[in-house]
Design an enzyme around this catalytic site. Structure first.
Site, PDB file in Angstrom:
ATOM      1  N   GLU A   1       0.752  -1.316   0.132  1.00 21.94           N
ATOM      2  CA  GLU A   1      -0.049  -0.092  -0.062  1.00 21.94           C
ATOM      3  C   GLU A   1       0.784   1.230   0.094  1.00 21.94           C
ATOM      4  O   GLU A   1       0.764   2.235   0.979  1.00 21.94           O
ATOM      5  CB  GLU A   1      -0.933  -0.053   1.107  1.00 21.94           C
TER       6      GLU A   1
ATOM      7  N   GLU B   1      -4.901  -8.607   0.511  1.00 25.17           N
ATOM      8  CA  GLU B   1      -5.616  -8.596   1.716  1.00 25.17           C
ATOM      9  C   GLU B   1      -7.209  -8.493   1.325  1.00 25.17           C
ATOM     10  O   GLU B   1      -7.506  -8.190   0.411  1.00 25.17           O
ATOM     11  CB  GLU B   1      -5.297  -7.167   2.304  1.00 25.17           C
TER      12      GLU B   1
END
Length: 831
Positions: free
Chosen positions: A316, A391
């Site tokens: 991220e 995720e």
């Protein structure tokens, strides 16, 4: 401190830190070794030249954890192993072996790469002898590379290969391991030995068919995990890593993503031995020298672990995920990393901008949350690219809680997100798409920090499928239903709803059987067919009693689960995950504490405080209960306070015999401040004999309190008094052993008087700065008894062995409850 024998002179000696959080600076014997900014990267320093051979040596580490590396609880200090490594000047380099395997029809080709360093001042001839051991330690292959030469200071990589017939392949069901013994030989004698554990297996990510292990398709079903656990923080012993991995395997998980940093080597060793697939993740993305070096250290350290099936270059990185900078950085990192290991694929976890930036160049696309974009469209645009869910959203909530109470940070099971996001919808999505290699839920275990959606008093996340201790939440059994073949049945509630009689309660059941029937107090509430990869729900009017669920296959009852309205808390029950551990000061047993009623039924709403006493060769290292809002201590240790000796004043005297100025209550208010009477000419020696007085303030102390006085020489031949009582006399200047335990009869709460007599220091040189710090007083308060409240009937104690074998006895008590005890055996390593 550590001792180095004189016989080690001539060896190369280094100190290896597996992880220090963070920004550590290390010295040995006062010599600066280096600085490591990262709290996750392992690092090593050569200390050969700085050692006292035949004497004691001191290592000092300064740590500054005030700046974070992540946005979650990261701990502080030395939280992984520290090793002292001794080698011949000619030796296998740090992380100096790399084993890869090709699996052929009936044999395996084992390829080895060995980096040798020559730190001797002469060119050296040598051989490399390689021996491969099977899982039982039996030598099955041996070979030698002969007549090799390295010049002084030279380092070189050497290649070899071996063929093994009928290899035992490493898999999640049968994680067979081999060991490569690498020996450097001179005159037919080994002068260096290096051991490498490895597995024989193949891994492949296909853009259309997903993941393959040993040539067979396998859906990766896994979780993300941070590295902290209840009771111990980030300093997790090996056996506790095993405990955590086994808990996830019992659920049916076969994969763990190390979110978001290089893991402990112990964790990877446990994954190798237990058969758990790993996505090994780098902390920070970047193509500068520092970031590439950290990536290289991670990969060289970990690349022999068969459990690792894919590398993650980062997570991220919002500033670069969807733009050209991300494209360039990710491409550079991936090219660099492929030179270190071309046997595995690479990914990076992206939360957005999938069709630009990082997502355009990665071998395997890492999708963080399917709501962040259109995975099907991205796959169509990049058909060459394999994909995996790095995720995915879990159904979050507090274990054992079914009504949200924001004031205490407790959350009933809910997604707190749109209805199509959660454990079940995520599994449907990834299971239905063969091109997706699998998914990792956020998260397996709860962890400290990120107490979403709450703030204070919540101090831990509730994203986990299990809580901080590893106690399963209800959603654990949904995944167990569809990730395991064995029959599963679970009712997602308790039946202690006193005061809610007649009200409807939503009841959820998880099962992988064909049908489930619900029965309340012998009255059937109906039978429902179980949808594939789904769950069942009933609305049930509450009445106390027995709620029973029966699971059917082929019209036959295969499982029955009961939940009952319980009585009052009556007794403590203890259960160990292992009742025999190794007597090595490292092994642990994880103890579950239950509160039960008079019929030995778990009390699902009990929050009793339990006290623990330990006898025998062990110690408690942590307690927990899984409550995300608990502020109780996880550990109980003695506490230490220090007090300064302050307000120093001095008086010149003619002699040092029987000085009345050291008596308690003597008025010295008119004395001059100490150590200000200095001649302009540093050679002049004035006021040679002096009395110095000051005070220190003591808090209230008890009989168990220890008070220590640590003094420093502020005069020559120092004699010390406390409240007029002689403590020590004629102390040689700068004597390192100036520590004194003070008898309580000499002391009083509040102000205490400190006095010394002696001869003023003479400067030996103009630049001398004689010590004027008298030292300090230390107060040690004994630790409280270990204790912990249960949370919804459960708590956890972690017990660690000591060196000697024997029996550890844990005794648990709580006011008004029947106590319990438990025996743990500790055995010597040679057994």
């Amino acid at each position: 401190s550590f001792f180095i024998p004189e016989t080690d002179l001539g060896k190369r000696i280094s100190i290896e830190f597996e992880g220090v959080f963070r920004n550590s600076i290390v010295w040995v014997n006062g010599f600066y070794l280096g600085t490591e900014i990262s709290g996750y990267s392992g690092f090593s320093y050569d200390i050969t030249d700085y050692l006292n051979y035949g004497g004691e040596n001191v290592v000092a580490v300064r740590v500054d954890a005030t700046m974070e590396e992540g946005w979650y609880y990261e701990g502080a200090g030395i939280y992984r192993h520290v090793w002292l490594n001794k080698t011949n000047p000619l030796h296998v380099a740090r992380y100096g072996t790399f084993v890869t395997t090709d699996v052929l029809e009936k044999e395996a080709l084992i390829k080895t790469r060995t980096t040798i360093t020559n730190e001797s001042p002469e060119q050296t001839l040598f051989d490399i002898r390689e021996t491969i051991l099977d899982a039982k330690g039996k030598a099955i292959i041996s070979g030698t590379i002969q007549q090799l030469l390295l010049f002084p200071g030279e380092q070189q990589e050497f290649f070899n290969q071996h063929r093994l017939a009928d290899p035992e392949l490493w898999s999640i069901e049968s994680p067979g391991l081999y060991q490569l013994i690498t020996e450097i030989m001179q005159d037919d004698k080994p002068i260096d030995c290096y051991e490498t554990t490895f597995g024989i297996r193949t891994v492949r990510f296909d853009p259309d068919k997903g993941f393959f292990l040993n040539g067979k398709p396998l859906k990766i079903v896994g979780v993300n995990n941070h590295q902290d656990h209840a009771g111990v923080g980030t300093a997790v012993p090996y056996a506790l890593h095993e405990f955590r991995i086994r808990k996830l395997k019992e659920m049916g998980a076969n994969g763990i993503r190390t979110a978001h940093d290089p893991p402990s080597p112990d964790f990877l060793d446990a994954c190798d031995r237990l058969g758990m697939l790993v996505m090994d993740e780098n902390r920070l993305m970047g193509s500068n020298k520092v970031h590439l070096y950290n990536l290289e250290q991670l990969m060289k350290r970990d690349r022999n672990h068969p459990s690792i099936v894919i590398w993650s270059l980062g997570n991220e990185e919002w500033a670069i995920e969807g733009n050209s900078k991300g494209t360039r950085i990710a491409a550079s990192m991936q090219t660099y990393a492929q030179k270190l290991d071309s046997s595995r694929a690479f990914t990076a976890a992206c939360s957005g901008g999938w069709d630009g930036g990082i997502g355009t160049v990665m071998e395997v696309m890492g999708y963080n949350y399917m709501v962040q974009g259109n995975i099907d469209e991205h796959h169509a645009k990049f058909p060459w690219q394999a994909g995996i869910g790095t995720e995915e959203s879990n159904t979050i909530g507090t274990r054992g809680i079914y009504e949200t109470n924001s004031s205490v940070g407790h959350l009933a099971p809910t997604n707190r997100m749109p209805e199509n996001i959660g454990t079940e919808s995520g599994w449907h999505f990834y299971n239905e798409r063969p091109f997706l290699a699998g998914l990792f839920y956020w998260t397996g275990f709860d962890y400290r920090g990120e107490p979403t959606p709450f703030g204070w008093p919540a101090v831990a996340s509730q994203f986990g499928i299990v809580d901080l201790c590893g106690f399963p939440k209800d959603i654990y059994y949904y995944l167990q239903s569809w990730w395991r073949d064995e029959a599963v049945l679970h009712i997602a509630t308790h039946w202690n709803w006193q005061g809610n009689e007649g009200e409807e309660i939503k009841l959820t059941a998880y099962s992988n059987c064909e049908e489930v029937e619900l029965i309340l107090n012998n009255k059937s509430l109906g039978k429902q067919s179980v949808p594939s990869n789904g769950h069942l729900e009933w609305m049930v009017q509450y009445e106390p009693g027995l709620l029973s669920a029966k699971a059917y296959k082929d019209k036959q009852v295969v499982l029955t689960k009961n939940i009952e309205t319980t009585g009052s808390p009556a007794a403590i029950y203890l259960k160990a995950d292992r009742d025999t551990i190794k007597a090595n000061e490292r092994d642990v047993s994880v103890i579950t504490i239950q509160i039960q009623d008079e019929n030995k039924r778990l009390m699902p709403t009990a929050n009793n405080e339990v006290f623990f006493t330990l006898e025998g060769p062990g110690k408690i290292i942590g307690v927990g209960n899984g409550n995300p809002s608990s502020h109780e201590p996880d550990r109980f240790f003695e506490t230490i306070e220090t007090m300064k000796i302050e307000g120093l004043k001095e008086l010149p005297v003619e002699n040092l015999a029987d000085r009345p100025e050291v008596a308690p209550g003597f008025d010295y208010s008119e004395w001059k401040p100490a150590f200000l009477n200095q001649s302009e000419d540093w050679r002049v020696y004035t006021d040679s004999l002096i009395v110095v007085r000051g005070t220190f303030i003591l808090p209230e102390i008890t009989d168990e309190t220890i008070v220590n006085l640590f003094t420093k020489s502020i005069v020559e031949h120092q004699t010390i008094y406390v409240n007029g009582h002689l403590i020590a006399s004629d102390i040689i200047r700068d004597d390192p052993d100036q520590s004194f335990q003070l008898d309580h009869s000499l002391l009083k709460d509040g102000k205490n008087e400190y006095a010394v007599i002696g001869q003023r220091f003479r400067k030996a040189h103009q630049w001398d700065d004689p010590n004027t710090d008298p030292g300090l007083v230390q107060v040690i308060y004994p630790s409280e008894q270990w204790k912990r409240k249960t949370f919804n009937g459960l708590a956890q104690v972690i017990i660690q062995s000591k060196k000697n074998a024997g029996e550890i006895k844990l005794i648990a008590t709580s006011p008004g409850l029947k106590p319990a005890d438990l025996l743990i055996r500790t055995e010597n390593l040679d057994k």
